[in-house]
Each structure stands twice: as structure tokens, then as C-alpha cells.
Design a protein around this motif. Structure first.
Motif, PDB file in Angstrom:
ATOM      1  N   ALA A  50       0.836  -1.205   0.000  1.00 15.72           N
ATOM      2  CA  ALA A  50       0.000   0.000   0.000  1.00 15.72           C
ATOM      3  C   ALA A  50       0.870   1.253   0.000  1.00 15.72           C
ATOM      4  CB  ALA A  50      -0.920  -0.022   1.215  1.00 15.72           C
ATOM      5  N   THR A  52       4.049   1.673  -0.964  1.00 14.56           N
ATOM      6  CA  THR A  52       4.913   1.895  -2.136  1.00 14.56           C
ATOM      7  C   THR A  52       4.122   1.852  -3.448  1.00 14.56           C
ATOM      8  OG1 THR A  52       5.412  -0.465  -2.339  1.00 14.56           O
ATOM      9  CG2 THR A  52       6.939   0.853  -1.007  1.00 14.56           C
ATOM     10  N   LYS A  53       2.840   1.472  -3.322  1.00 12.70           N
ATOM     11  CA  LYS A  53       1.981   1.323  -4.521  1.00 12.70           C
ATOM     12  C   LYS A  53       2.619   0.380  -5.541  1.00 12.70           C
ATOM     13  CE  LYS A  53      -0.308   5.807  -4.058  1.00 12.70           C
ATOM     14  NZ  LYS A  53       0.183   6.100  -2.706  1.00 12.70           N
ATOM     15  N   THR A  54       3.187  -0.722  -5.003  1.00  9.76           N
ATOM     16  CA  THR A  54       3.741  -1.773  -5.876  1.00  9.76           C
ATOM     17  C   THR A  54       3.216  -3.121  -5.383  1.00  9.76           C
ATOM     18  OG1 THR A  54       5.674  -2.197  -4.501  1.00  9.76           O
ATOM     19  CG2 THR A  54       5.938  -0.517  -6.220  1.00  9.76           C
ATOM     20  N   GLN A  55       3.299  -4.117  -6.246  1.00  9.17           N
ATOM     21  CA  GLN A  55       2.834  -5.460  -5.860  1.00  9.17           C
ATOM     22  C   GLN A  55       4.012  -6.431  -5.932  1.00  9.17           C
ATOM     23  OE1 GLN A  55      -0.151  -6.101  -4.683  1.00  9.17           O
ATOM     24  NE2 GLN A  55      -0.745  -3.960  -4.949  1.00  9.17           N
TER      25      GLN A  55
END
Ligand SMILES: NC(=O)c1ccc[n+]([C@@H]2O[C@H](COP(=O)([O-])OP(=O)(O)OC[C@H]3O[C@@H](n4cnc5c(N)ncnc54)[C@H](OP(=O)(O)O)[C@@H]3O)[C@@H](O)[C@H]2O)c1
Length: 323
Positions: A50, A52-55
Motif C-alpha cells: 500500500a 509503495t503502490k507496488t505489488q
């Protein structure tokens, strides 16, 4: 180095969390984040995703106090089957006021090295480190001496007094906090980080030629939970005083950046211990030159003690290793 796959231990708080976040921002394709319990590290991975807005985060259960947990983590990594480019062995702690031993009889602040050794050797045996992999393990300034309230053991003198000069037996006694070792938490921490510096030097001699390993002190970052178990003198006197001195403390992100910086060092400085300049806990890192850190007998004795206590050796890889 291509930013591909990293594994970071001890990510449920502090510098491990900050490092995992920085690695995602830097563009790593996958960041395997470990914690003692799967539920907790899943929460950590979700929070990191959430923020870093990365998966890119994969949670992995790893309790370094438990050989069974290390074996299960290794089995999962074998299943995944993708070699790791950056292995960040960050987990560690300043030990408790009262001595704590793990179920295997290892002093609590020494236990992360034993688990990290089992993990690293397991990954090497399974060919799960990429040919140019970088390994960084958390060190700390007390390993070189000169830090008030922390004193490392003079291993050659201790070995001469109690172990007929056998330094490996002396290091094993420190790892197990006995016999003939008085438990002083800060000194146990200094010894744990000193043995890490020696282990790194010995491991560097055994790694395949493209790989490298470094011990790196993140420096002072008192906003983490590192001293949660420490005694009141350290928590309520030493740290608040240090925090008042300019340049002695830094944010967890700044501290964690040191790990990433070292991940780009060359093989020419493999095996070295990088830390703040003497008398500091922040600022640029430099290779430490203190003679006790570079004594080959100490380094090899530490390696042998860790092999004995952990029950795993790297003999298979020694045939590929650089000298
Ligand atoms: N912060 C500083 O000023 C400073 C200075 C020099 C060196 N360091 C080193 O930096 C590293 C990170 O410390 P930090 O400041 O980020 O402290 P922290 O906030 O307490 O984080 C330590 C992490 O390591 C994990 N951990 C500890 N022992 C473990 C074990 N046996 N098995 C699995 N996980 C374990 C903890 O998990 P749990 O929560 O489950 O215990 C936590 O995730 C440590 O090695 C420390 O010695 C820190």
C-alpha cells in the motif's frame, strides 16, 4: 546489477521494513520479506504494498531461532526456484536484560547469525543465489570497539584462559553464553556483531568468485524497535544522550540506505565490515581497519564455531570458491 529479486530478513519493523520499501521503489521485481509469523509478515507485505503502490512483496515465514523454520523457508524458496540477487540478512536484536537462550541453547542476540548461516548455506547449496549475488548482513559499531557501555570479548585472551588457546571453542562459548562467560547484555551484543564481522570475512573466502558478502552497520537509528528488550540504562540514558548529539542518529530510511549502497559494492571489498567513522553513528560508511577484525585465526575460528553450532557447512561450495 539488474534489479531483480531481493530477500530481506526481519521486515516486521525498523530497518528491514525501510529497506524492503526502498528496494521496491528502486525497481526490484520481487522483494521477499520475512518475519517470524506468517500472519504478521503478510500484514507487513500488505502495508508495504500500500505504501509503495507496488505489488512486488512476497511474505515468507522465517524464525531464525528455529532450524525447522529455516528449513521450511528454504523449501519454499526451492519451490519458487528463482535465484536471489540481493540477500539482506538484517534481522537482529539488542539482547534482553536477563539472559535468554533459544531451544538450541544459543544466546538470543547470537541466534540470528546461526539462522542466517543456515539460510545462506541452504541457498548456496540449492543454487538459489544468482552468480553475481550480493549478501549484506547487519553489523554494528560495537564490534570495532570504542562505543561507551559496549565491550567485545578479547577472544584470543579468553581462549588462552579457558580453552587452551582454542579460539573456535571460545567463540562457541560466546555464542552459547557459557561456560565462563558472564552475561552482560550490551557485551553479548558487541560479541554477536563481532562474530558477524569475522563470519563475513570467512564466508567471502568460500563464495563462488562473482558473489560478494559484506557486514554493514546501519548506524544509529533509534526510532526502530532495536532496543525494545534492552535494560533501562541503555534505553533511558545512553540513547537519549546520543540523540542529543548532532550527527549521532538518523532516520530508519537513511540507515537502511547503507544496505542498498553496499549491495552495489564490488567483489574487491568482499568480506569487509563497513560502519560509521570512529566516534560516529551516522554519515558515510567506511571499511573498518581495526586489527582484531582482520585476524584470520579469529575469522576462521568464528566460521568453525558457527558451522558447529548451526550443524551446516559449505564444503560443497568450497570447490567452486575463490581462494
Ligand atoms: N537501529 C539501530 O540503531 C541499529 C544500529 C546498529 C545495528 N542495527 C542492526 O540493524 C538490524 C535491524 O534492527 P532494527 O533497528 O530495525 O530493529 P527492530 O525494529 O527491532 O527490527 C528487528 C527485526 O528483526 C527481527 N528479528 C529479530 N530476531 C529475529 C529472529 N531470531 N528471527 C526472526 N526475526 C528476528 C524482528 O522481528 P520480531 O519483531 O518478530 O522480533 C524485527 O523484524 C539488527 O540486526 C540490529 O542489530 C540497528
Amino acid at each position: 546489477m539488474e534489479h531483480s529479486i531481493a530477500l530481506v530478513t526481519g521486515t516486521t519493523s525498523g530497518l528491514g521494513y525501510a529497506a524492503a520499501s526502498l528496494l521496491a521503489i528502486k525497481g526490484y521485481r520481487q522483494v521477499i520479506v520475512t518475519g517470524r509469523s506468517l500472519a504478521r509478515v503478510r500484514e507487513t507485505a500488505a502495508q508495504l504494498a500500500a505504501e509503495t503502490k507496488t505489488q512486488v512483496f512476497t511474505p515468507l515465514e522465517l524464525d531464525l531461532d528455529s532450524p525447522t523454520s529455516v528449513q521450511s523457508a528454504l523449501a519454499e524458496l526451492v519451490n519458487q526456484g528463482r535465484p536471489i540477487d540481493f540477500l539482506l540478512l538484517n534481522a537482529g536484536l539488542v539482547p534482553f536484560k536477563k539472559r535468554v537462550l533459544t531451544a538450541s541453547g544459543i544466546e538470543a542476540s547470537q541466534a540470528p547469525l546461526i539462522g542466517h548461516h543456515q539460510l545462506t548455506v541452504g541457498l548456496l547449496r540449492a543454487n538459489l543465489l544468482s552468480p553475481n549475488a550480493r549478501i549484506v548482513i547487519a553489523g554494528a559499531e560495537p564490534a570495532r570497539g570504542g562505543v561507551p557501555m559496549f565491550k567485545y570479548t578479547d577472544v584470543p585472551a579468553f581462549a588462552a584462559k579457558y580453552h587452551r588457546g582454542d579460539r573456535s571453542a571460545a567463540v562457541e562459548a560466546l555464542i552459547r553464553n557459557g561456560p565462563n562467560v558472564k552475561y552482560v547484555p550490551n557485551n553479548a551484543y558487541a560479541d554477536a556483531k563481532l562474530i558477524i564481522a569475522w563470519w563475513v570475512a570467512a564466508l567471502a573466502r568460500r563464495l563462488p568468485s562473482g558473489m560478494a558478502v559484506y557486514a554493514v552497520s546501519p548506524g544509529g537509528a533509534t526510532a526502530t524497535k532495536v532496543v525494545r528488550s534492552a535494560g533501562p540504562l541503555l534505553k533511558y540514558l545512553f540513547i537519549p544522550i546520543v540523540n542529543l548529539i548532532p550527527g549521532m542518529n538518523q532516520t530508519p530510511e537513511t540507515a537502511a540506505r547503507r544496505y542498498l549502497q553496499a549491495s552495489e559494492f564490488g567483489t574487491d571489498v568482499s568480506g569487509q565490515f563497513f560502519a560509521s567513522a570512529q566516534g560516529k553513528f551516522s554519515g558515510p560508511i567506511e571499511a573498518q581497519r581495526h586489527p582484531h577484525l582482520h585476524d584470520r585465526d579469529n575469522q576462521e575460528s568464528a566460521w568453525m564455531a558457527v558451522v558447529k553450532v548451526s550443524g551446516v557447512d559449505l564444503s560443497y561450495a568450497a570447490s567452486n570458491a575463490s581462494s
